[in-house]
Design a protein around this motif. Structure first.
Motif, PDB file in Angstrom:
ATOM      1  N   VAL A  37      -1.548  -6.983  -4.800  1.00  0.00           N
ATOM      2  CA  VAL A  37      -0.439  -7.191  -3.886  1.00  0.00           C
ATOM      3  C   VAL A  37      -0.543  -8.592  -3.317  1.00  0.00           C
ATOM      4  O   VAL A  37      -1.597  -9.010  -2.862  1.00  0.00           O
ATOM      5  N   GLU A  90      -0.408 -10.854  -0.571  1.00  0.00           N
ATOM      6  CA  GLU A  90      -0.500 -10.631   0.882  1.00  0.00           C
ATOM      7  C   GLU A  90       0.526 -11.435   1.673  1.00  0.00           C
ATOM      8  O   GLU A  90       1.143 -10.920   2.600  1.00  0.00           O
ATOM      9  N   ALA A 124       3.919  -9.913   1.198  1.00  0.00           N
ATOM     10  CA  ALA A 124       3.969  -8.589   1.832  1.00  0.00           C
ATOM     11  C   ALA A 124       4.173  -8.704   3.331  1.00  0.00           C
ATOM     12  O   ALA A 124       4.867  -7.887   3.935  1.00  0.00           O
ATOM     13  N   ASN A 125       3.579  -9.710   3.951  1.00  0.00           N
ATOM     14  CA  ASN A 125       3.708  -9.890   5.401  1.00  0.00           C
ATOM     15  C   ASN A 125       5.100 -10.335   5.810  1.00  0.00           C
ATOM     16  O   ASN A 125       5.457 -10.227   6.979  1.00  0.00           O
ATOM     17  N   ILE A 136       7.897  -9.045   4.653  1.00  0.00           N
ATOM     18  CA  ILE A 136       8.835  -7.971   4.305  1.00  0.00           C
ATOM     19  C   ILE A 136       8.884  -6.948   5.429  1.00  0.00           C
ATOM     20  O   ILE A 136       7.852  -6.525   5.931  1.00  0.00           O
ATOM     21  N   THR A 138      13.464  -9.054   2.860  1.00  0.00           N
ATOM     22  CA  THR A 138      12.394  -9.778   2.179  1.00  0.00           C
ATOM     23  C   THR A 138      12.611 -11.284   2.267  1.00  0.00           C
ATOM     24  O   THR A 138      13.678 -11.747   2.641  1.00  0.00           O
ATOM     25  N   GLN A 190       7.409   0.866  -3.487  1.00  0.00           N
ATOM     26  CA  GLN A 190       6.828  -0.296  -4.166  1.00  0.00           C
ATOM     27  C   GLN A 190       7.905  -1.353  -4.316  1.00  0.00           C
ATOM     28  O   GLN A 190       8.979  -1.081  -4.849  1.00  0.00           O
ATOM     29  N   VAL A 208       4.616  -6.947  -4.568  1.00  0.00           N
ATOM     30  CA  VAL A 208       4.498  -7.698  -3.319  1.00  0.00           C
ATOM     31  C   VAL A 208       4.295  -6.799  -2.107  1.00  0.00           C
ATOM     32  O   VAL A 208       3.868  -7.272  -1.062  1.00  0.00           O
ATOM     33  N   LYS A 209       4.599  -5.511  -2.225  1.00  0.00           N
ATOM     34  CA  LYS A 209       4.368  -4.621  -1.087  1.00  0.00           C
ATOM     35  C   LYS A 209       4.335  -3.171  -1.543  1.00  0.00           C
ATOM     36  O   LYS A 209       5.116  -2.749  -2.381  1.00  0.00           O
ATOM     37  N   GLU A 239       4.228   0.530   0.583  1.00  0.00           N
ATOM     38  CA  GLU A 239       4.312   1.096   1.930  1.00  0.00           C
ATOM     39  C   GLU A 239       4.661   2.567   1.868  1.00  0.00           C
ATOM     40  O   GLU A 239       5.508   2.989   1.089  1.00  0.00           O
TER      41      GLU A 239
END
Length: 87
Positions: free
Chosen positions: A3, A5, A8-9, A11, A26, A69, A78-79, A81
């Motif tokens: 992933v 990081e 991801a932060n 999003i 995003t 995903q 990229v994420k 959750e």
């Protein structure tokens, strides 16, 4: 594949829990993909996006816990959750 990081932060996924629509914001440039998996790792929703903000209609999915995903068009995740659907 790991992933990313920093991506991801940047999003946002909300509201969570939800019952009707899930909004995803995003900073991904270009095309990106949404896949929602149930607890048995079965893909229950797939959606391709071009805009930085997407709305996902989850109103037809049963109450439960899902894994969201988000990935770039090249497949880079990229994420990941956890999403709770409650009707």
């Amino acid at each position: 594949m790991g992933v990313n990081e920093s991506a991801a932060n940047s999003i946002e996924v909300y509201p969570n829990p939800t019952s009707d629509n899930l909004t995803i914001k995003t900073a991904i440039d270009g095309a990106w993909n949404i896949v929602l998996y149930d607890v048995n790792a079965k893909s229950v929703l797939q959606q391709n996006e071009l805009a930085p903000t997407a709305s996902v209609d989850i109103s037809e999915l049963p109450t439960g816990t899902y894994l969201l995903q988000l990935s770039k068009a090249d497949g880079a995740i990229v994420k990941l959750e956890k999403v709770q659907i409650a009707h």
